[in-house]
Design a protein around this motif. Sequence first.
Motif, PDB file in Angstrom:
ATOM      1  N   SER A  76       0.230 -27.430  13.008  1.00 42.55           N
ATOM      2  CA  SER A  76       0.768 -27.029  11.704  1.00 42.55           C
ATOM      3  C   SER A  76       1.987 -26.135  11.879  1.00 42.55           C
ATOM      4  N   TYR A  77       1.886 -25.209  12.806  1.00 40.37           N
ATOM      5  CA  TYR A  77       2.995 -24.293  13.072  1.00 40.37           C
ATOM      6  C   TYR A  77       4.225 -25.050  13.557  1.00 40.37           C
ATOM      7  N   ILE A  78       4.019 -26.013  14.434  1.00 37.19           N
ATOM      8  CA  ILE A  78       5.138 -26.821  14.931  1.00 37.19           C
ATOM      9  C   ILE A  78       5.803 -27.555  13.778  1.00 37.19           C
ATOM     10  N   MET A  79       5.000 -28.274  13.011  1.00 34.41           N
ATOM     11  CA  MET A  79       5.565 -29.072  11.910  1.00 34.41           C
ATOM     12  C   MET A  79       6.235 -28.185  10.873  1.00 34.41           C
ATOM     13  N   LEU A  95      10.240 -28.393  10.193  1.00 30.32           N
ATOM     14  CA  LEU A  95      10.615 -28.941   8.885  1.00 30.32           C
ATOM     15  C   LEU A  95      11.162 -27.872   7.938  1.00 30.32           C
ATOM     16  N   LEU A  96      10.486 -26.726   7.869  1.00 35.64           N
ATOM     17  CA  LEU A  96      10.942 -25.694   6.937  1.00 35.64           C
ATOM     18  C   LEU A  96      12.222 -25.003   7.417  1.00 35.64           C
ATOM     19  N   SER A  97      12.405 -24.898   8.724  1.00 36.21           N
ATOM     20  CA  SER A  97      13.662 -24.328   9.222  1.00 36.21           C
ATOM     21  C   SER A  97      14.836 -25.236   8.889  1.00 36.21           C
ATOM     22  N   ILE A  98      14.650 -26.521   9.075  1.00 36.02           N
ATOM     23  CA  ILE A  98      15.708 -27.476   8.722  1.00 36.02           C
ATOM     24  C   ILE A  98      15.927 -27.472   7.211  1.00 36.02           C
ATOM     25  N   ALA A  99      14.833 -27.446   6.452  1.00 32.66           N
ATOM     26  CA  ALA A  99      14.954 -27.389   4.992  1.00 32.66           C
ATOM     27  C   ALA A  99      15.661 -26.103   4.572  1.00 32.66           C
ATOM     28  N   GLY A 100      15.347 -24.988   5.244  1.00 34.55           N
ATOM     29  CA  GLY A 100      16.012 -23.723   4.944  1.00 34.55           C
ATOM     30  C   GLY A 100      17.503 -23.799   5.200  1.00 34.55           C
ATOM     31  N   LEU A 101      17.883 -24.454   6.292  1.00 39.77           N
ATOM     32  CA  LEU A 101      19.304 -24.609   6.587  1.00 39.77           C
ATOM     33  C   LEU A 101      19.991 -25.422   5.488  1.00 39.77           C
ATOM     34  N   SER A 156       7.999 -21.322  21.261  1.00 35.76           N
ATOM     35  CA  SER A 156       7.221 -22.002  22.294  1.00 35.76           C
ATOM     36  C   SER A 156       6.041 -21.152  22.740  1.00 35.76           C
ATOM     37  N   LEU A 157       6.257 -19.843  22.893  1.00 37.98           N
ATOM     38  CA  LEU A 157       5.169 -18.950  23.282  1.00 37.98           C
ATOM     39  C   LEU A 157       4.097 -18.901  22.207  1.00 37.98           C
ATOM     40  N   ASP A 158       4.496 -18.838  20.946  1.00 34.13           N
ATOM     41  CA  ASP A 158       3.528 -18.829  19.848  1.00 34.13           C
ATOM     42  C   ASP A 158       2.649 -20.084  19.882  1.00 34.13           C
ATOM     43  N   VAL A 159       3.267 -21.233  20.117  1.00 34.32           N
ATOM     44  CA  VAL A 159       2.522 -22.489  20.195  1.00 34.32           C
ATOM     45  C   VAL A 159       1.569 -22.456  21.385  1.00 34.32           C
TER      46      VAL A 159
END
Length: 126
Positions: A101-104, A108-114, A84-87
Amino acid sequence: MGMYLSIALGGALGACARYGVGQIFFKVVGSGFPFATLFVNIAGSFLMGALIEYMALRWSPSPEMRVFLVTGFLGAFTTFSTFSLDVAVQVQRGDYFSAGSYIMLSVLLSIAGLFAGLHVMRMVMA
């Protein structure tokens, strides 16, 4: 070494706090919806914002105290607060494309990584 110890101590306390919140929510509302995770993500983001602003305006803690609170405690309580701070930093800079872009990508990539981790372990354990 002092920085690492500060992070470790803050992290231990943050992780224990997250576990405690989870136990309270489990007893009160059960496990049908991840209310505890939702709560710690929102609370951690709020605390990150309040703490960063307080440190910018009124309090200049030592580097060890800063990493104890921000990286250690809030990092272990929830990594969502750092996200949240980064955003917020990107938005305040006016870099909306980067923030979006960072949010998406993060979500998406964190869920894909899981899912990738689940898949790999299923293949390895099969």
